[in-house]
Design an enzyme around this catalytic site. Structure first.
Site, PDB file in Angstrom:
ATOM      1  N   SER A 180       0.843  -1.196   0.000  1.00 51.05           N
ATOM      2  CA  SER A 180       0.000   0.000   0.000  1.00 51.05           C
ATOM      3  C   SER A 180       0.884   1.255   0.000  1.00 51.05           C
ATOM      4  O   SER A 180       1.782   1.375  -0.834  1.00 51.05           O
ATOM      5  CB  SER A 180      -0.940  -0.035   1.212  1.00 51.05           C
ATOM      6  OG  SER A 180      -1.967   0.909   1.103  1.00 51.05           O
ATOM      7  N   ASP A 236      -8.000  -5.207  -6.445  1.00 49.73           N
ATOM      8  CA  ASP A 236      -7.438  -4.287  -5.448  1.00 49.73           C
ATOM      9  C   ASP A 236      -7.600  -2.845  -5.925  1.00 49.73           C
ATOM     10  O   ASP A 236      -7.146  -2.478  -7.008  1.00 49.73           O
ATOM     11  CB  ASP A 236      -5.955  -4.617  -5.240  1.00 49.73           C
ATOM     12  CG  ASP A 236      -5.278  -3.756  -4.172  1.00 49.73           C
ATOM     13  OD1 ASP A 236      -5.880  -2.761  -3.717  1.00 49.73           O
ATOM     14  OD2 ASP A 236      -4.141  -4.090  -3.797  1.00 49.73           O
ATOM     15  N   ASP A 298      -9.439  -7.297  -1.458  1.00 45.25           N
ATOM     16  CA  ASP A 298      -8.333  -7.773  -2.293  1.00 45.25           C
ATOM     17  C   ASP A 298      -7.033  -7.041  -1.959  1.00 45.25           C
ATOM     18  O   ASP A 298      -5.943  -7.570  -2.180  1.00 45.25           O
ATOM     19  CB  ASP A 298      -8.655  -7.568  -3.780  1.00 45.25           C
ATOM     20  CG  ASP A 298      -9.675  -8.570  -4.291  1.00 45.25           C
ATOM     21  OD1 ASP A 298      -9.934  -9.568  -3.598  1.00 45.25           O
ATOM     22  OD2 ASP A 298     -10.225  -8.346  -5.383  1.00 45.25           O
ATOM     23  N   HIS A 299      -7.164  -5.834  -1.451  1.00 45.34           N
ATOM     24  CA  HIS A 299      -5.978  -5.059  -1.068  1.00 45.34           C
ATOM     25  C   HIS A 299      -5.328  -5.610   0.195  1.00 45.34           C
ATOM     26  O   HIS A 299      -4.123  -5.430   0.401  1.00 45.34           O
ATOM     27  CB  HIS A 299      -6.385  -3.601  -0.839  1.00 45.34           C
ATOM     28  CG  HIS A 299      -5.250  -2.689  -0.503  1.00 45.34           C
ATOM     29  ND1 HIS A 299      -4.180  -2.475  -1.347  1.00 45.34           N
ATOM     30  CD2 HIS A 299      -5.008  -1.920   0.607  1.00 45.34           C
ATOM     31  CE1 HIS A 299      -3.338  -1.615  -0.797  1.00 45.34           C
ATOM     32  NE2 HIS A 299      -3.817  -1.284   0.401  1.00 45.34           N
TER      33      HIS A 299
END
Length: 358
Positions: A180, A236, A298-299
């Site tokens: 991230s 994501d 999904d992230h």
């Protein structure tokens, strides 16, 4: 209804074709198709580095510093932390250490606080503050990501730890990772190591990384740090941010290569995960760009590994009194835990092959 459905599909195909043409136009204009060597994807290494990118989220500093945390086992159990840096004011965290199995220095940066990820995503969609990247004509980068690495306590802590490690272990490779926003910081760190310390053997692998600069910056980054892999997962949402504006090629942000897109195919219980190595454009329309970026779940999972904070409510840190002897704080209350690498019981075989190459 059938005719209407066909019409919608036809419109979608036309729009997709136009988007692809616009993308190729941007690539041609900025010379973003590179002819030099790109990173080679190593799936074994990816499954190792994703565990480091996950472990850096741990909030119990004693367990993280001594490498006894719940995420500190498995493929990454043979690791020794040299420096753990916590920017308390901005809730940033990173560590530097040595991995015996990789014969490498590993640097990992923490991503976004889990409780605020929705707000963070919204900010990436609507609040984009650009700054000029120093020394590169036309290169613009995201102010927040650039500042998170360059203008906080993390950068001096990381550079100091690298100097310590290399003073003892010599010219071993450096691997930088993060998830991230931690991936964005990892990219800026990899670039900084090349430019500031003249390090040549630097590999970067990020997971769920957002775009961090425009096409001019992406092209420059790829020339300096070609050994970079960006792993994306299914739908994501974060790799789709800040948004890619087809109609404003000078304004839009642009990913640098190389992307590896993880997605699943199959039906029912017969599910197979594809690890697709994408093209050299950084914005391959057949990879994560081919689907909508609409998933936070999904992230938060890569290769089946949990990403994000170990405490569901926040990323607060937990400090054990036993760590006082290893720590120092600055005027803002930011904390650095460090140890002399010469006290670590590590024996690196610098004559090994490239098992850990990206």
């Amino acid at each position: 209804m059938e005719r209407r459905g066909c019409l919608i599909i036809a419109i979608f195909i036309c729009l997709f074709g136009f988007s692809s043409c616009r993308e190729m136009e941007v690539i041609a204009k900025h010379g973003h198709k590179q002819h030099h060597q790109l990173a080679t994807y190593n799936p074994t290494l990816a499954r190792i580095l994703v565990q480091y990118a996950s472990a850096v989220y741990m909030s119990d500093l004693a367990e993280l510093f001594t490498w006894t945390c719940s995420r500190c086992g498995g493929l990454i159990k043979d690791f020794e932390v040299i420096e753990l840096i916590v920017d308390v004011k901005r809730c940033l965290q990173g560590f530097v250490g040595v991995a015996t199995d990789l014969n490498a220095i590993v640097i990992a940066f923490r991503g976004t606080q889990e409780r605020s990820i929705q707000n963070w995503v919204e900010d990436l969609c609507w609040k984009q503050l650009d700054i000029d990247y120093p020394g590169v004509d036309g290169a613009m980068v995201h102010h927040g990501f650039y500042t998170a690495y360059h203008n906080t306590s993390l950068r001096p802590g990381v550079l100091d730890a690298i100097q310590k490690a290399k003073g003892l272990y010599g010219d071993i490779k450096i691997m930088v990772t993060g998830h991230s926003m931690g991936g964005a910081m990892a990219a800026f760190c990899g670039l900084d190591l090349h430019l500031s310390l003249r390090e040549k053997n630097v590999e970067v692998m990020t997971f769920g990384q957002p775009r961090i600069g425009n096409a001019a910056f992406a092209s420059y980054y790829n020339k300096i740090v070609p050994s970079t892999i960006r792993v994306t997962h299914e739908h994501d949402i974060v790799p789709h941010l800040p948004p890619y504006y087809h109609y404003f090629p000078q304004k839009t942000y642009h990913h640098f290569p190389r992307e590896v897109w993880l997605y699943s195919i199959g039906f029912g219980s017969l599910i197979y995960t594809v690890e697709k190595v994408c093209d050299s454009s950084g914005e391959d329309p057949t990879c994560s760009r081919s689907v909508s970026g609409n998933s936070i779940s999904d992230h938060l999972t890569y290769y089946g590994i949990q990403m994000g904070c170990d405490k569901s409510s926040s990323c607060k840190i937990f400090m054990d009194p036993s760590l006082v002897a290893y720590g120092k704080t600055d005027l803002d209350g930011n904390l650095i835990l460090s140890r002399d690498p010469s006290t670590l019981a590590l024996k690196l075989d610098t004559g090994r092959g490239n098992r850990g190459s990206v």
